[in-house]
Design a protein around this motif. Structure first.
Motif, PDB file in Angstrom:
ATOM      1  N   GLN C  56       0.839  -1.204   0.000  1.00 34.00           N
ATOM      2  CA  GLN C  56       0.000   0.000   0.000  1.00 34.00           C
ATOM      3  C   GLN C  56       0.873   1.253   0.000  1.00 34.00           C
ATOM      4  N   LYS C  57       2.052   1.153   0.641  1.00 32.68           N
ATOM      5  CA  LYS C  57       2.948   2.316   0.636  1.00 32.68           C
ATOM      6  C   LYS C  57       3.329   2.676  -0.804  1.00 32.68           C
ATOM      7  N   LEU C  58       3.593   1.653  -1.598  1.00 31.84           N
ATOM      8  CA  LEU C  58       4.022   1.881  -2.986  1.00 31.84           C
ATOM      9  C   LEU C  58       2.922   2.558  -3.806  1.00 31.84           C
ATOM     10  N   GLY C 121      16.245  10.616   9.760  1.00 29.74           N
ATOM     11  CA  GLY C 121      15.467  10.212  10.920  1.00 29.74           C
ATOM     12  C   GLY C 121      15.218   8.747  11.087  1.00 29.74           C
ATOM     13  N   SER C 122      14.099   8.490  11.774  1.00 28.19           N
ATOM     14  CA  SER C 122      13.613   7.145  12.018  1.00 28.19           C
ATOM     15  C   SER C 122      14.631   6.236  12.684  1.00 28.19           C
ATOM     16  N   GLY C 123      15.034   6.686  13.858  1.00 29.74           N
ATOM     17  CA  GLY C 123      15.809   5.830  14.744  1.00 29.74           C
ATOM     18  C   GLY C 123      16.963   5.100  14.116  1.00 29.74           C
ATOM     19  N   GLY C 148      17.927  17.401  15.709  1.00 28.35           N
ATOM     20  CA  GLY C 148      17.267  16.108  15.856  1.00 28.35           C
ATOM     21  C   GLY C 148      15.762  16.115  15.766  1.00 28.35           C
ATOM     22  N   SER C 149      15.242  14.909  15.767  1.00 29.45           N
ATOM     23  CA  SER C 149      13.798  14.704  15.668  1.00 29.45           C
ATOM     24  C   SER C 149      13.311  13.875  16.844  1.00 29.45           C
ATOM     25  N   GLY C 150      14.177  13.687  17.841  1.00 26.96           N
ATOM     26  CA  GLY C 150      13.768  12.857  18.965  1.00 26.96           C
ATOM     27  C   GLY C 150      14.478  11.524  18.951  1.00 26.96           C
ATOM     28  N   SER C 525      12.166  11.876   8.476  1.00 28.44           N
ATOM     29  CA  SER C 525      12.090  12.375   9.840  1.00 28.44           C
ATOM     30  C   SER C 525      11.046  13.474   9.910  1.00 28.44           C
ATOM     31  N   ASN C 526      10.388  13.573  11.060  1.00 27.55           N
ATOM     32  CA  ASN C 526       9.265  14.491  11.191  1.00 27.55           C
ATOM     33  C   ASN C 526       9.267  15.174  12.550  1.00 27.55           C
ATOM     34  N   PRO C 527      10.331  15.962  12.825  1.00 25.57           N
ATOM     35  CA  PRO C 527      10.453  16.568  14.157  1.00 25.57           C
ATOM     36  C   PRO C 527       9.206  17.333  14.598  1.00 25.57           C
ATOM     37  N   ILE C 529       6.424  16.424  14.652  1.00 20.95           N
ATOM     38  CA  ILE C 529       5.553  15.475  15.352  1.00 20.95           C
ATOM     39  C   ILE C 529       6.341  14.707  16.410  1.00 20.95           C
ATOM     40  N   SER C 530       7.599  14.385  16.086  1.00 11.31           N
ATOM     41  CA  SER C 530       8.361  13.458  16.920  1.00 11.31           C
ATOM     42  C   SER C 530       9.074  14.099  18.095  1.00 11.31           C
ATOM     43  N   ASN C 531       9.446  15.349  17.958  1.00 13.77           N
ATOM     44  CA  ASN C 531      10.222  15.991  19.008  1.00 13.77           C
ATOM     45  C   ASN C 531       9.303  16.527  20.093  1.00 13.77           C
ATOM     46  N   GLN C 554       3.071  14.562   2.058  1.00 13.33           N
ATOM     47  CA  GLN C 554       3.099  15.789   2.837  1.00 13.33           C
ATOM     48  C   GLN C 554       3.179  15.367   4.299  1.00 13.33           C
ATOM     49  N   ASP C 555       4.018  16.024   5.096  1.00 17.02           N
ATOM     50  CA  ASP C 555       3.961  15.783   6.535  1.00 17.02           C
ATOM     51  C   ASP C 555       4.118  17.106   7.272  1.00 17.02           C
ATOM     52  N   GLU C 556       4.136  17.054   8.600  1.00 18.96           N
ATOM     53  CA  GLU C 556       4.078  18.274   9.398  1.00 18.96           C
ATOM     54  C   GLU C 556       5.365  19.078   9.318  1.00 18.96           C
ATOM     55  N   PRO C 566      10.370  13.613  -4.152  1.00 18.07           N
ATOM     56  CA  PRO C 566       9.862  12.252  -3.952  1.00 18.07           C
ATOM     57  C   PRO C 566      10.869  11.217  -4.430  1.00 18.07           C
ATOM     58  N   GLU C 567      11.785  10.843  -3.532  1.00 20.49           N
ATOM     59  CA  GLU C 567      12.780   9.841  -3.937  1.00 20.49           C
ATOM     60  C   GLU C 567      12.105   8.479  -4.052  1.00 20.49           C
ATOM     61  N   ALA C 568      12.732   7.581  -4.804  1.00 19.37           N
ATOM     62  CA  ALA C 568      12.203   6.220  -4.934  1.00 19.37           C
ATOM     63  C   ALA C 568      12.249   5.546  -3.572  1.00 19.37           C
ATOM     64  N   SER C 781       3.901   4.330  24.414  1.00 18.76           N
ATOM     65  CA  SER C 781       4.239   2.923  24.269  1.00 18.76           C
ATOM     66  C   SER C 781       4.214   2.557  22.795  1.00 18.76           C
ATOM     67  N   ARG C 782       5.014   1.527  22.432  1.00 16.71           N
ATOM     68  CA  ARG C 782       5.112   1.125  21.041  1.00 16.71           C
ATOM     69  C   ARG C 782       3.907   0.308  20.599  1.00 16.71           C
ATOM     70  N   SER C 783       3.595   0.453  19.318  1.00 16.39           N
ATOM     71  CA  SER C 783       2.595  -0.374  18.663  1.00 16.39           C
ATOM     72  C   SER C 783       3.312  -1.170  17.587  1.00 16.39           C
ATOM     73  N   GLN C 856       2.788   5.458  20.419  1.00 18.98           N
ATOM     74  CA  GLN C 856       3.597   6.005  19.322  1.00 18.98           C
ATOM     75  C   GLN C 856       3.594   7.523  19.298  1.00 18.98           C
ATOM     76  N   GLN C 857       3.677   8.084  18.091  1.00 17.44           N
ATOM     77  CA  GLN C 857       3.567   9.535  17.924  1.00 17.44           C
ATOM     78  C   GLN C 857       2.589   9.793  16.788  1.00 17.44           C
ATOM     79  N   PHE C 858       1.483  10.389  17.148  1.00 16.47           N
ATOM     80  CA  PHE C 858       0.464  10.709  16.148  1.00 16.47           C
ATOM     81  C   PHE C 858       0.171  12.212  16.223  1.00 16.47           C
ATOM     82  N   LEU C 874       1.764  12.924  22.663  1.00 16.04           N
ATOM     83  CA  LEU C 874       2.482  13.326  23.876  1.00 16.04           C
ATOM     84  C   LEU C 874       3.337  14.561  23.621  1.00 16.04           C
ATOM     85  N   ASN C 875       3.881  14.659  22.422  1.00 14.34           N
ATOM     86  CA  ASN C 875       4.824  15.750  22.144  1.00 14.34           C
ATOM     87  C   ASN C 875       4.176  17.120  22.138  1.00 14.34           C
ATOM     88  N   GLU C 876       2.857  17.140  21.961  1.00  9.77           N
ATOM     89  CA  GLU C 876       2.182  18.437  22.006  1.00  9.77           C
ATOM     90  C   GLU C 876       2.189  19.004  23.417  1.00  9.77           C
TER      91      GLU C 876
HETATM   92  N1  LIG Z   1       5.198  10.740  21.423  1.00 11.23           N
HETATM   93  C1  LIG Z   1       6.297  10.066  21.094  1.00 11.23           C
HETATM   94  N2  LIG Z   1       7.267  10.670  20.361  1.00 11.23           N
HETATM   95  C2  LIG Z   1       8.369   9.988  19.993  1.00 11.23           C
HETATM   96  C3  LIG Z   1       8.550   8.647  20.384  1.00 11.23           C
HETATM   97  C4  LIG Z   1       7.518   8.024  21.164  1.00 11.23           C
HETATM   98  O1  LIG Z   1       7.617   6.852  21.542  1.00 11.23           O
HETATM   99  N3  LIG Z   1       6.412   8.766  21.477  1.00 11.23           N
HETATM  100  N4  LIG Z   1       9.676   7.976  19.996  1.00 11.23           N
HETATM  101  C5  LIG Z   1      10.872   8.791  19.786  1.00 11.23           C
HETATM  102  C6  LIG Z   1      11.936   7.949  19.183  1.00 11.23           C
HETATM  103  S1  LIG Z   1      12.601   6.718  20.154  1.00 11.23           S
HETATM  104  C7  LIG Z   1      12.388   8.141  17.917  1.00 11.23           C
HETATM  105  S2  LIG Z   1      13.661   7.174  17.348  1.00 11.23           S
HETATM  106  C8  LIG Z   1      11.829   9.244  17.066  1.00 11.23           C
HETATM  107  C9  LIG Z   1      11.691   8.935  15.575  1.00 11.23           C
HETATM  108  O2  LIG Z   1      11.066  10.028  14.987  1.00 11.23           O
HETATM  109  P1  LIG Z   1      11.420  10.454  13.477  1.00 11.23           P
HETATM  110  O3  LIG Z   1      12.857  10.264  13.231  1.00 11.23           O
HETATM  111  O4  LIG Z   1      10.843  11.797  13.222  1.00 11.23           O
HETATM  112  O5  LIG Z   1      10.680   9.353  12.608  1.00 11.23           O
HETATM  113  P2  LIG Z   1       9.182   9.358  12.059  1.00 11.23           P
HETATM  114  O6  LIG Z   1       8.257   9.966  13.037  1.00 11.23           O
HETATM  115  O7  LIG Z   1       8.962   7.958  11.663  1.00 11.23           O
HETATM  116  O8  LIG Z   1       9.194  10.273  10.776  1.00 11.23           O
HETATM  117  C10 LIG Z   1       9.365   9.661   9.549  1.00 11.23           C
HETATM  118  C11 LIG Z   1       8.836  10.580   8.488  1.00 11.23           C
HETATM  119  O9  LIG Z   1       9.314  10.117   7.233  1.00 11.23           O
HETATM  120  C12 LIG Z   1       8.252   9.994   6.340  1.00 11.23           C
HETATM  121  N5  LIG Z   1       8.509   8.821   5.498  1.00 11.23           N
HETATM  122  C13 LIG Z   1       8.064   7.560   5.654  1.00 11.23           C
HETATM  123  N6  LIG Z   1       8.524   6.781   4.663  1.00 11.23           N
HETATM  124  C14 LIG Z   1       9.298   7.572   3.875  1.00 11.23           C
HETATM  125  C15 LIG Z   1      10.048   7.355   2.676  1.00 11.23           C
HETATM  126  O10 LIG Z   1      10.095   6.252   2.127  1.00 11.23           O
HETATM  127  N7  LIG Z   1      10.700   8.428   2.147  1.00 11.23           N
HETATM  128  C16 LIG Z   1      10.673   9.651   2.701  1.00 11.23           C
HETATM  129  N8  LIG Z   1      11.344  10.645   2.126  1.00 11.23           N
HETATM  130  N9  LIG Z   1       9.956   9.894   3.839  1.00 11.23           N
HETATM  131  C17 LIG Z   1       9.292   8.867   4.398  1.00 11.23           C
HETATM  132  C18 LIG Z   1       6.993   9.846   7.144  1.00 11.23           C
HETATM  133  O11 LIG Z   1       5.920  10.450   6.455  1.00 11.23           O
HETATM  134  C19 LIG Z   1       7.340  10.590   8.447  1.00 11.23           C
HETATM  135  O12 LIG Z   1       6.880  11.918   8.364  1.00 11.23           O
HETATM  136  O13 LIG Z   1      10.533   9.605  17.553  1.00 11.23           O
HETATM  137  C20 LIG Z   1      10.583  10.017  18.907  1.00 11.23           C
HETATM  138  N10 LIG Z   1       9.317  10.612  19.235  1.00 11.23           N
END
Ligand SMILES: Nc1nc2c(c(=O)[nH]1)N[C@H]1C(S)=C(S)[C@@H](COP(=O)(O)OP(=O)(O)OC[C@H]3O[C@@H](n4cnc5c(=O)[nH]c(N)nc54)[C@H](O)[C@@H]3O)O[C@H]1N2
Ligand SMILES: Nc1nc2c(c(=O)[nH]1)N[C@H]1C(S)=C(S)[C@@H](COP(=O)(O)OP(=O)(O)OC[C@H]3O[C@@H](n4cnc5c(=O)[nH]c(N)nc54)[C@H](O)[C@@H]3O)O[C@H]1N2
Ligand code: SF4
Ligand code: SF4
Ligand code: SF4
Ligand code: SF4
Ligand code: SF4
Ligand SMILES: [Mo]
Lengths: 292, 211, 903
Positions: C56-58, C121-123, C148-150, C525-527, C529-531, C554-556, C566-568, C781-783, C856-858, C874-876
């Motif tokens: 579905q991502k594709l 991003g993404s850990g 960073g993004s968290g 990475s999506n700081p 939302i994530s930070n 599009q993201d935040e 839009p990379e492959a 908590s993780r899902s 998670q982070q929504f 939570l980040n809000e």
């Molecule tokens: N509330 C809350 N916040 C957290 C956490 C939590 O547990 N709770 N966890 C924290 C931790 S441990 C970490 S490591 C960080 C991680 O946080 P981030 O490093 O920000 O990772 P994501 O939130 O996954 O952001 C990934 C972004 O990349 C985009 N994306 C997805 N697939 C692709 C792709 O193929 N190509 C491109 N170009 N973009 C893509 C998505 O739309 C998304 O916006 O979050 C932290 N933030």
């Protein structure tokens, strides 16, 4: 802690409302019951001899049954395949319902083509089978504890007779007639007898699943309406009719109306409110610290 | 021969990999699932248990869903697999209210996930399922095709139901309950595995190891 | 026509795992396990629910389908970017021109910060999708990769830094297949450990392993545990300290502990002087131990010493070496480090801990007893012909336990508890999974090199007067502030990566305000939302002059971008990636090698492979040769193209395609892995998916390398940490910097309990409110169905995730909710001193009455589909604050909040 050791059975997925059968299904169970019941009542009271009420029942009864069938057809996913429903008469009560219903639709209007006590007897038999079949359909719905008690066919038959007799009385009074003492007495007997059957059905369960499922039929305004409006009130009104003949017409008409409405309401409650799916349970589960 | 499953609740973590794998294997439209894994809570704080319960068709030996069917579309094979002949079904829903295990799903329509169907949605569409009853088939196509190629269901992935193949916790065993040497038969025999709702007398072919 | 195309998935840090994509007539229709590699893959070639989401991502119609340029110069949440589609040529020119301008001006700005910043991003999974982009970055020169993004600061941060310091354990895992008893403090591995984690845990449970989960809510992992202990948030250190107390004071430590291990493999016997530093030999400066036989102090490595004292008090002479080489001659009563440890934990009784952590003292005693009983001190096991100690007990720590204040204390106590019974880096015990700060990156055991005092060498950031990095070279100042962050390619991301956001708004006196990067490239990475304190992140983003975002949807964050590329993505691009060996979170393979990611079907969008993008950017910025040189060195791919046995190096002036590059990488990689025995090209990998050689289990256990090199674990006493703290403090104060003083307190030789929960509840006071107004703890908590926010735009995952409670709302304790008049499904408002967020109530019994949990982070407002989920974030409501930042530069995802029914 260990006090919470064995816990049997544990509910894992609580009861949820069934989504498949809705108002249209209710229409079938209510309409079919009323239609068949009306004919039965008319035929029996007329001693299977011709008469205005039976004439009416001979087309109105089938019409109500047909309406019910059309309602379920509308609810089905592939209504155009409807005829296939006739094919499993050997095992399926739904096939049997359709056969019985079909027979009733063929036979009852025979009143206007080939009238005779034989034709009336057969029509009555078909009507009887139809409502029993409806009862057995619910009886074999294993997912819905409120539907599958063994008494269900009786419940449906009695319900049909109650609503049917109610309708009969109503139309006769409206047509200007005055209910005989026998009629008033039969109303009284039916209301009380059927009331007892109903109360038996909604209260007498050995397993918790059906007990919880039928709660909606025991409590709440709706439940009260069915018992008071559908059974007690008609009973009282019939008694009044017997006691003071001058009030007999009004009382019996009202009683008849209430009996029709009460049964429709009872079917609706049964299908919709009490239509809870069986909760998923496991025989036993330990709550205290468990070996992993 | 009677196909059956043993699901080990001690292993299941509710990840829903089996749920999505089943959807994909059978091209199920948005919102429809032939299996799902329930997240169940029993007890009261702090004495609580959280259990993940995979639910699917139990392929009952005495399936209430079959005799009730007025068209004969709901059928049981000699090997115990209970299935629906889509072309014969009127979609009356009777079998679904006869099944105590929430296992039958009337496919009123076949919605997509987005405004327009995606390429894979179009490629895996099943118009014949519109308006009829659908359910877990025990992956009969995989089992049959596999056996035709001499593979052993339950042992060879390509002859085994997709949910069992996909399960990342190896929580799902599949095999022939009538073959005393099969793993499912052994576990089912040693009493640790229980069926759900035995009181319904359905004699399920799916057993659960609870603890 | 049906094809099954092998690729890898690394959508979360628990991978990579192997799968096949089912392609029917050119359309990817499904995913299945890679059965061909079931024997090599630790979980039988299976992949998790998220990998099934890749189809579905594709084909997701909400993707960014072509490069987009911003037309609205004003940036803000309610300013639509006004995207207009442009060609790839235009897009690359636009970016290249911005980059060219930087090169013209100078790579570093007047404040000393790189003008180009890149956030991946993404850990830490980005490298598996980056193609050769890292080679372009290597060719570029100074880049700020620390905004960073968290990730990092919100991950297992203390574990990352201290774990590598103590036992080369960037993350710590139990040797699950051989372990019999796990005490898990909020490690949620059945949701976060990926396929391999789940697979190992399930087998262990079925085999009867005892797993005890101490956690404020009954998580996915708690569900499978033998016992759930609902501990009060951020009080884990208290329980861990009490476990130490019970073992060292209520049991006879000489009989229950692994004394030989403590004597030979740790610094327990090192004598500690009155100044708190080791007592050393005046001439060799070697730490001294007390020889029970000869009744005199001898150097720790004196072979003749068979009975070094662990306990007791002795009069000894020697030299203490303090900060900045300060020495002090000592001749008085001294005690071994172990005796100091016992003294240190004397006050931490179970009763004391019970009052803090809401865990019954009896339970703590029982768990300590079970831990000792399962440890089987003295037992041994043979693996691949080598005999090892066998210690089947492990203590695991989750994210919120190992980061932010209290992280150091928990990691220390956990590691000491392992050392006490010798369950450190041996079969059955706790093991490191991987190294990120030490080198070589791909072999933990080889990273074990002799250092001072019989310990391992550590690549710490220097705190000495002459070599300390006084002015930060990137905006998060990790070299300056965090000695333990070291200086590897990963260090920037593992520094205090939220400080740039903080400092760009409030400059830390007397430091200059960090300049805003002239070009910021962001990927996966999506700081916003994530930070923490996402509102603040957005305000900062408005000030960034040029943001180029690789974008899936599009993201935040990319809402504020000037260019979307839009990379492959996963199933559309080429990359060969190192798989196998040992990797976080719980990957322990018996093979190691390489796996390929390849396009499985024609892309439905105008995407470009990141490798081709990197090559183009290099060409357009005049860096092509430097880029090729970087590729030849193995930058990004980790395989040098030229080696003693082969030479696939690119010549200057070439402009190779992605296919050409990866073909050479394939050949070089296989060639190097087999010392020239085997060579496979790209075509071979496209058919077979992966190539492996055996990986001995001996490589799992650091013990072998430590014993072979005669080295000791730097436990239990942290002399080096103490000295680092003193020196760092001196350096900062010499420059009048006092805002890091609280952090300096963490540098303790024997960490003491501090009222950690209070640190967070004080946020209220700081904002002029009373802590009592915020009686709940908001946790995350993780899902299993989601990877951070990476796949939240996929409806199919939401559909299946709905079966798991927590999706999509906020979990509260049923009793507590009822008291607040909150019913199932009610909209609730979660308020903190710094913000509010809203969500639907999900009532559960498996949640502490003083806790609420959001997965998670929504809380997305721009990401397609996700913005309709109505999830709280939570980040809000989490504050981004120096006082919530620990000495390693990390914080934690927990917030004191008020919860009420929304009107
Ligand atoms: N509330 C809350 N916040 C957290 C956490 C939590 O547990 N709770 N966890 C924290 C931790 S441990 C970490 S490591 C960080 C991680 O946080 P981030 O490093 O920000 O990772 P994501 O939130 O996954 O952001 C990934 C972004 O990349 C985009 N994306 C997805 N697939 C692709 C792709 O193929 N190509 C491109 N170009 N973009 C893509 C998505 O739309 C998304 O916006 O979050 C932290 N933030
Ligand atoms: N499915 C999936 N897996 C992932 C990720 C993902 O996004 N999705 N992200 C990856 C990344 S980058 C990381 S950092 C890891 C994180 O891996 P984990 O740390 O396992 O992840 P979480 O579930 O976020 O946190 C674990 C638990 O901490 C508990 N907790 C919160 N506060 C406390 C406390 O004070 N004490 C105790 N004892 N427990 C507490 C919460 O109840 C939560 O269930 O997961 C990795 N794996
Ligand atoms: S589980 Fe339900 S659908 Fe399946 S065989 Fe049994 S009764 Fe029929
Ligand atoms: S829905 Fe279809 S399968 Fe089910 S009972 Fe009706 S006709 Fe038979
Ligand atoms: S057996 Fe096949 S159809 Fe049934 S649930 Fe499993 S995957 Fe789905
Ligand atoms: S895949 Fe296995 S572990 Fe995951 S939910 Fe399904 S049965 Fe449970
Ligand atoms: S665990 Fe992570 S890497 Fe492995 S399949 Fe799932 S998402 Fe992919
Ligand atoms: Mo993370």
């Amino acid at each position: 802690m260990t006090s919470l050791g064995a816990l049997a059975p544990a509910t894992l997925i609580p009861a949820q409302r069934q989504q498949l059968w809705g108002r249209l299904a209710v229409a079938n169970f209510a309409g079919g019951g009323l239609g068949a019941g009306f004919y039965l009542a008319a035929a029996v009271t007329a001693d299977f001899r011709a008469g205005p009420s039976l004439a009416l029942a001979s087309w109105l009864g089938p019409a109500l049954v047909l309406a019910g069938f059309l309602a379920v057809a509308a609810e089905a996913g592939r209504p155009l395949r409807g005829p296939r429903v006739l094919t499993r008469i050997a095992t399926s009560w739904m096939s049997r319902e359709l056969w019985a219903g079909g027979a009733f639709l063929m036979l009852a209007p025979g009143e206007f083509l080939f009238p005779g006590s034989g034709q009336r007897l057969l029509s009555a038999l078909a009507a009887c089978t139809l409502v029993l079949a409806q009862g057995f359909i619910l009886r074999s719905a294993r997912a819905v504890p409120a539907w599958d008690p063994s008494i269900m066919p009786v419940v449906c038959l009695v319900s049909a007779l109650v609503s049917g007799t109610g309708l009969l009385t109503l139309v006769e009074v409206v047509a200007g007639g005055t209910p005989s003492g026998a009629r008033l007495f039969s109303l009284l007997a039916l209301a009380s007898g059927a009331g007892i059957v109903w109360l038996g059905y909604v209260t007498w369960h050995d397993d918790t699943a059906s007990l919880t499922a039928t709660r909606a039929l025991r409590q709440g305004r709706a439940a009260v309406e069915v018992v008071l409006g559908g059974y007690v009130a008609p009973l009282v009104l019939a008694a009044i009719g017997l006691a003071m003949p001058e009030a007999a017409r009004a009382a019996s008409a009202l009683a008849g109306g209430l009996m029709v409405v009460g049964q429709a309401q009872a079917k609706a409650l049964m299908i919709l409110d009490a239509g809870l799916l069986r909760p998923i349970t496991v025989p036993h589960l330990r709550l205290d610290r468990r070996p992993s | 021969m009677r196909w059956g499953m043993v699901i080990d609740l001690r292993r299941c973590v509710g990840c829903q990999t089996c749920t999505i794998a089943c959807k994909q294997e059978h091209g199920l439209p948005a919102g429809y699932q032939w299996r799902f894994v329930a997240d169940c809570e029993v007890g009261e704080y702090p004495q609580v248990r959280r259990i993940f319960l995979p639910m699917q068709c139990m392929h009952c030996a005495e399936p209430p869903c079959v005799p009730v069917c007025p068209t004969g579309a709901s059928r049981q094979r000699d090997d115990g697999i209970v299935w629906v002949a889509y072309d014969a079904c009127v979609g009356c829903g009777y079998c679904a209210v006869a099944c105590p295990y929430h296992a039958r799903h009337l496919m009123h329509n076949t919605p997509g996930y987005f405004a327009v169907p995606t390429a894979p949605e179009a490629a895996t569409a099943h118009p014949e399922r519109r308006g009829v009853m659908t359910k877990c088939t025990f992956c009969q196509e995989r089992v049959d095709a596999g056996r035709a190629r001499g593979l052993r269901p339950g042992l060879d992935a390509e002859a085994t139901p997709m949910c069992a193949v996909a399960c990342i916790a190896e929580a799902i065993l599949f095999g022939d309950l009538d073959d005393p040497t099969s793993r499912v038969a052994r576990v089912a025999r040693d009493g640790r595995a229980v069926p759900l709702l035995p009181e319904c007398g359905t004699q399920p072919s799916v057993f659960y190891v609870v603890e | 026509m049906v094809e099954k195309i092998p690729v890898y998935c690394y959508q979360c840090v628990a991978g990579p795992d192997l799968l096949k994509v089912v392609v029917r007539d050119g359309v990817a229709v499904g995913v299945e396990p890679n059965a061909d590699l079931a024997a090599e893959h630790p979980a039988g070639g299976k992949v998790c629910v998220r990998a099934y989401g890749l189809v579905q991502k594709l084909y997701n119609p909400a993707r960014v389908r072509t490069p987009l340029k911003r037309t609205n110069p004003r940036k803000g949440r309610d300013e639509s970017p006004g995207w207009t589609p442009i060609s790839w040529e235009e897009a690359l020119d636009l970016l290249a021109q911005r980059l060219g301008a930087i090169r013209a001006k100078g790579l570093v700005d007047e404040a000393g910060y790189p003008r180009l910043a890149v956030t991946l991003g993404s850990g830490g999974i980005a490298p598996a999708y980056l193609g050769t982009f890292a080679a372009f970055l290597a060719a570029w020169g100074p880049i700020d990769q620390g905004i960073g993004s968290g990730q990092g600061v919100k991950c297992y941060h203390s574990e990352h830094l201290y774990g590598e310091f103590w036992h080369r354990a960037f993350t710590v895992a139990a040797d699950t297949p051989r372990c019999g008893f796990v005490l898990s403090f909020g490690y949620n591995g059945d949701a976060s450990g990926g396929v391999t984690g789940v697979h190992r845990h399930a087998a262990a449970r079925a085999r009867g392993m005892r797993w005890v989960q101490l956690e404020p809510h009954l998580s996915i992992t708690g569900a499978g545990a033998a016992e759930w202990v609902p501990i009060r948030p951020k009080t884990d250190a208290a329980v861990l300290f009490a476990l130490l107390h019970v073992i060292l004071h209520e049991h006879d430590w000489r009989t229950v502990c692994d004394v030989p291990f403590l004597e030979r493999m740790t610094a327990s016997a090192y004598l500690v002087g009155p100044g708190g530093y080791y007592l050393r030999d005046p001439y060799t400066r070697k730490p001294l131990v007390w020889d029970e036989n000869r009744e005199r102090p001898v150097p720790f490595d004196d072979r003749a010493c068979s009975r070094p004292a662990l306990d007791g008090e002795f009069i000894a002479a020697g030299l203490e070496v303090g900060p900045d080489g300060a020495t002090r001659s000592v001749c008085e009563r001294v005690r071994p480090a172990f005796a100091h440890l016992r003294e240190h934990v004397r006050e931490y009784t179970p009763e004391w801990a019970a009052a803090i952590a809401d865990v019954p003292a009896a339970a703590i005693r029982r768990l300590a007893g079970e831990y000792l009983a399962h440890a089987r001190v003295g037992a041994s096991i043979e693996i691949e012909g080598t005999t090892y100690p066998y210690r089947p007990v492990a203590i695991l720590l989750g994210k919120t336990v190992t980061n932010g204040w209290g992280g150091y204390e928990c990691c220390w106590a956990r590691t000491v508890l392992a050392a006490l019974v010798g369950a450190l880096e041996v079969p059955g015990g706790i093991l490191g999974t991987t190294v990120r700060l030490n080198r070589p990156a791909r072999n933990r055991l080889d990273s074990v090199r002799p250092g001072p005092d019989g310990f391992m060498a550590q690549p710490l950031n220097d705190t000495s007067r002459d070599r300390w990095q006084a002015s930060p070279h990137i905006r998060n100042a990790y070299r300056t502030l965090v000695p333990l962050a070291d200086d590897s390619p990963w260090s920037a991301a593992l520094g205090p990566a939220h400080l740039p956001w903080l400092f760009m708004e409030q400059p830390p006196e007397p430091w200059p305000a960090p300049t805003v990067p002239e070009v910021w490239i962001i990927y996966r990475s999506n700081p916003a939302i994530s930070n923490w304190e996402t509102g603040r992140i957005e305000r900062a983003l408005e000030r960034f002059p040029f943001i180029a975002a690789f974008a899936y949807t599009q993201d935040e964050t990319n809402w504020y971008a000037d260019l979307l590329l839009p990379e492959a993505t996963d199933l559309e691009s080429l990359q060969l990636y190192r798989v196998g060996g040992t990797k976080y979170i719980e990957q322990y393979w018996e093979h190691t090698g390489w796996a390929l990611r390849q396009p499985v079907a024609p892309s439905p969008c105008h995407t470009r492979d990141l490798t081709d993008i990197a090559t183009e950017l290099a060409a357009r910025t005049g860096l092509l040769d430097a880029y090729l040189a970087a590729l030849n060195r193995g930058a990004g791919t980790t395989v040098p193209l030229a080696g003693p046995l082969h030479d696939y190096a690119f010549k200057a002036g070439e402009k190779p395609s992605a296919e050409a590059i990866w073909d050479r990488v394939c050949r070089a990689a296989t060639h190097a892995l087999t010392q020239g025995a085997v060579e496979h090209d790209l075509a071979w990998f496209k058919r077979h998916g992966a190539f492996f050689v055996p990986f001995p289990q001996r490589q799992y256990y650091l013990h072998g390398a430590m014993a072979a090199r005669g080295l000791r674990y730097e436990l239990p006493y942290q002399e080096r940490i103490k000295r680092l703290g003193q020196e760092l403090g001196a350096r900062l104060h010499e420059r009048g910097i006092t805002w890091w003083d609280v952090q300096l307190d963490e540098y303790q030789a024997l960490p003491a309990w501090k009222d950690f929960p209070r640190i967070w509840s004080q946020t209220a006071t700081a904002h002029g409110q009373s802590p009592d107004e915020f009686p709940f703890w908001l946790l995350t908590s993780r899902s299993m169905q989601y990877s951070w926010g990476a796949n939240v735009s996929l409806p199919i995952l939401a559909e299946v995730a709905r079966h798991v409670s927590g999706h999509f709302g906020v979990m509260l304790n049923r009793g507590a909710a009822t008291r607040l008049g909150i019913a199932e499904g009610d909209l609730v408002e979660i308020q903190s001193p710094t913000g509010t967020t809203r969500g639907r109530a999900i009532l559960r019994e498996g949640v502490r009455p003083d806790v609420v949990v959001v997965l998670q982070q929504f809380g997305h407002w721009a990401t397609p589909f996700a913005r309709e989920l109505g999830m709280p974030n939570l980040n809000e409501v989490a504050a981004m604050d120096l006082t919530l930042t620990d000495a390693t530069g990390s914080g934690a995802d927990l917030v004191p909040v008020a919860v009420r029914k929304a009107r």
